[in-house]
Design an enzyme around this catalytic site. Sequence first.
Site, mmCIF file in Angstrom:
data_model
loop_
_atom_site.group_PDB
_atom_site.id
_atom_site.type_symbol
_atom_site.label_atom_id
_atom_site.label_comp_id
_atom_site.label_asym_id
_atom_site.label_seq_id
_atom_site.Cartn_x
_atom_site.Cartn_y
_atom_site.Cartn_z
ATOM 1 N N ASN A 1 60.067 54.953 46.230
ATOM 2 C CA ASN A 1 59.183 54.271 47.176
ATOM 3 C C ASN A 1 58.321 55.296 47.897
ATOM 4 O O ASN A 1 58.729 55.875 48.886
ATOM 5 C CB ASN A 1 60.027 53.443 48.162
ATOM 6 C CG ASN A 1 59.159 52.672 49.125
ATOM 7 O OD1 ASN A 1 57.978 52.977 49.285
ATOM 8 N ND2 ASN A 1 59.737 51.674 49.769
ATOM 9 N N PHE A 2 57.123 55.509 47.359
ATOM 10 C CA PHE A 2 56.150 56.404 47.991
ATOM 11 C C PHE A 2 55.018 55.562 48.588
ATOM 12 O O PHE A 2 53.869 55.982 48.636
ATOM 13 C CB PHE A 2 55.544 57.375 46.972
ATOM 14 C CG PHE A 2 56.546 58.320 46.361
ATOM 15 C CD1 PHE A 2 57.749 58.603 47.006
ATOM 16 C CD2 PHE A 2 56.276 58.949 45.162
ATOM 17 C CE1 PHE A 2 58.663 59.483 46.441
ATOM 18 C CE2 PHE A 2 57.174 59.835 44.592
ATOM 19 C CZ PHE A 2 58.385 60.097 45.231
ATOM 20 N N CYS B 1 55.463 52.662 51.334
ATOM 21 C CA CYS B 1 55.457 51.941 52.606
ATOM 22 C C CYS B 1 54.604 52.660 53.636
ATOM 23 O O CYS B 1 54.834 53.826 53.938
ATOM 24 C CB CYS B 1 56.886 51.769 53.118
ATOM 25 S SG CYS B 1 57.710 50.429 52.272
ATOM 26 N N CYS C 1 24.366 25.590 47.664
ATOM 27 C CA CYS C 1 23.666 26.555 46.814
ATOM 28 C C CYS C 1 22.306 26.879 47.424
ATOM 29 O O CYS C 1 21.879 28.033 47.455
ATOM 30 C CB CYS C 1 23.511 26.014 45.390
ATOM 31 S SG CYS C 1 22.619 24.443 45.271
ATOM 32 N N CYS D 1 21.251 30.538 48.762
ATOM 33 C CA CYS D 1 20.159 31.237 48.076
ATOM 34 C C CYS D 1 18.971 31.429 49.013
ATOM 35 O O CYS D 1 18.390 32.498 49.090
ATOM 36 C CB CYS D 1 19.736 30.448 46.832
ATOM 37 S SG CYS D 1 18.638 31.379 45.741
ATOM 38 N N CYS E 1 14.983 33.479 40.101
ATOM 39 C CA CYS E 1 16.432 33.655 39.940
ATOM 40 C C CYS E 1 16.760 35.002 39.310
ATOM 41 O O CYS E 1 16.291 35.317 38.210
ATOM 42 C CB CYS E 1 16.998 32.522 39.076
ATOM 43 S SG CYS E 1 18.786 32.675 38.791
#
Lengths: 434, 442
Positions: free
Chosen positions: A136-137, A139, A353, A357, A380
């Site tokens: 466990n490196f 937490c 939309c 936009c 677009c």
Amino acid sequence: MADLTTNFIGITSPNPFWLASAPPTDKEYNVRRAFEAGWGGVVWKTLGEAGPPVVNVNGPRYGVVYGADRRVLGLNNIELITDRPLEVNLEEMRRVKRDWPDRALIASLMVPVNEDAWREILHRVEDTGCDGVELNFGCPHGMSERGMGSAVGQVPEYVGQVAHWCKKHSNLPVIVKLTPNITDIRKPAQAAKDGGADAVSLINTINSITSVDLDLFAPEPTIDGQGAHGGYCGPAVKPIALNMVAEIARDPATAGLPISGIGGVTTWRDAAEFMALGAGNVQVCTAAMTYGFKIVQEMISGLSQYMDDKGFTSVDQLVGRAVPNVVNWKDLNLNYVTKAKINQDDCIKCGRCYAACEDTSHQAIAMSEDRVFTVKDDECVACNLCVNVCPIEGCITMERMAAGAVDPRTGEVVREEYANWTTHPNNPGRCAAE
Amino acid sequence: MRDRQLAPGIVAGRLDPAALQSNFTDLHPPLDDHEALVAADRCYFCHDAPCITACPTSIDIPLFIRQIATGTPEAAAKTILSQNILGGMCARVCPTETLCEEACVREAAEGQPVLIGRLQRYATDTLMEQGVHPFTRAAPTGRRVAVVGAGPAGLACAHRLAMKGHDVTLYDGRAKPGGLNEFGIAAYKSTDSFAAREVAWLMQGGGITLETGKRLGREITLTELQEDHDAVFLGIGLGGVNALGLSGEDREGMRDAVDFIADLRQADDLASLPVGRDVVVIGGGMTAVDAAVQAKLLGALNVTLVYRRGRERMNASRYEQDLAASKGVRIVTNATPIAVHGNGAVREVEFEYSDDDLRPTGERFRLPADQVFKAIGQALEGADLPARDGRKIAVSGPGRTSLPGVWAGGDCAAGGDDLTVTAVAEGRDAAEDIHATLMAEG
């Protein structure tokens, strides 16, 4: 139904779904019930040195970020490693492994960075019959202040050194669990590999403050008017985890290094995505903490169905399948030209939309008096935002323009051949086209 | 208990008190905090939202729902009340199924609109429970305005004028203010004296003097009001009830539905209210449905609502028709009443089938009835009123009548659709026009 049997660095389990080292795997009672529910393996809650165990806070340990209807999107914790005596944990692990020989049982370890400490703990866990160890490196809270957990994971030299000690003092397979609280995840992964580790697992939790109590003016979870940063996990961290898994999977220096994928795995689909990006199995925590152990049944049935649909007979056929398609931006095909298309039959006329936009993108959607929304192809740029904000799946799609057609936005003919930024005329550092 | 239900004639106490209480509780119970958050989350926050367009008072619905979703229902209430000061009542009585909720894009998508009406109630109830009036009056203008009729139109007009700094005298012919909110709406839509509480809350804003028991044409006259005020708003509703014009219409047991509904609303003890065993309601609007449903809830054994045209022509919304049917009201359409039979008291009503253009088919039938409620529309009452357009006061623009300085709105004014929310909009808009006119006079 597809066979989900998984062989991960020589450790077999009936399916690739392991419970991550965390509260769900803190004791025999839970782990037995997890195996009864169908989990393929567990990584036992992290063990520390012998002697008086660590203590936890006696106030809240978890903070949460909610979506709609209090759906847990992200969970943060300030819990430390196991606060039960080492001897108790070891004895319980031994009993569980004896009764469940077909399931993977991994010991997660966290002791100070000195060789004696690691040699001592390794010898003690070997006696349990466990299948491997996970270092466990990762937490990021509490233990890191004492020079362990992510304090190790953030220094590649330490990662390599401890991995080396573990391989030297034990025959058990070694998995190095990486912290995401680092700029370049590839560096500790390379160090782990160079140190002799058999695999890496990632991601551990991300440094976080989930929210602030606006009456107490203190971070959540709040302990007597104060809070400390905790480790963030759950569905919200999945995109970060996927990227880090892919970075390691496609890095030539670590290519082929087995990966145990962790970070927001909630459904079979999440698991399949991690595996497609190179994870040999996955580890789950938040989903179990939210819904209980039973979710593994959906994961098993879902992944089996998917594999059957695809004609896969082994998870190995899925693992890493998407890795070749993860490239750098400069490699993307600039001659792939698409335009948004709105299916008027599916449209419910919400106008999201249009708002997205018009206000924040390229003013490429028109709105008529009677709320008909249409895409202006000459504006677009195919950014996809309209697709993303549309509440109706499949209503707006990105349609590819055929080669030979003229893009009304640029006035240029869409070309058939692949061409990327490296050869683009606007790139001052371009390579000459062949 | 069973015997009381079967007893012929018009008798009280057909149901036991527990059943009555259950029958007349909130039709739609209020949302609790979590329910409100879940419901609010379904709103898509549409651009130029169709629900706003569909609301006669143009409440910014997506904004108030977002304010609920972010834990500020008080701010949501202010958004609602700034457009519709009777937003609390409208949340209860609006036919949302034909207004905002019909327009909701989720209705189009899933047939399940966002619960706009109930969310509106959640917001307004939250604020009103705190006893807070969210608006403050502008500086006094010294202008005096008479508002006649303390129903939805008059209250909305009086409130808006008072907020502008004018001094308003609000006249009403009845002993209590509220108009149809107080006397004309089904009891299960306005429980716990909500109409009275809402008026009291509205009056907290100040600037309004209430004068009850003042009927236009009796205790007060329009001429006097014009002389004593800078402007007059008429929101007098429709005080008269249309007659069937049938022989036997004066028989015992024949009643105007509006009186029955008013009695129900004002009753302290529903068990003391008599109702027939076989009830016939004649009409097809909301008043007819409210009378029919409540007769059934009060314990009538058989309630038949009879309308002369087809169901789609009924003024009551499809939702209200279905509500009536779900409560056990039988709906008979395409039948015109032609006679009331009985010896002293009504015993039967005779009908003739008719098509949607009211052409009789010649086929007749009789329905047993010991009580008949007439609900075929109300009429404007009173002399010396401004010029009429048909049977109502003619108005142009925001409620201007033929008389200078006199505005009108709500059910007494031509146009509109006889909805509470429309009356509120008309009262509010007339107030704005009165204000603009008075200020332009300098």
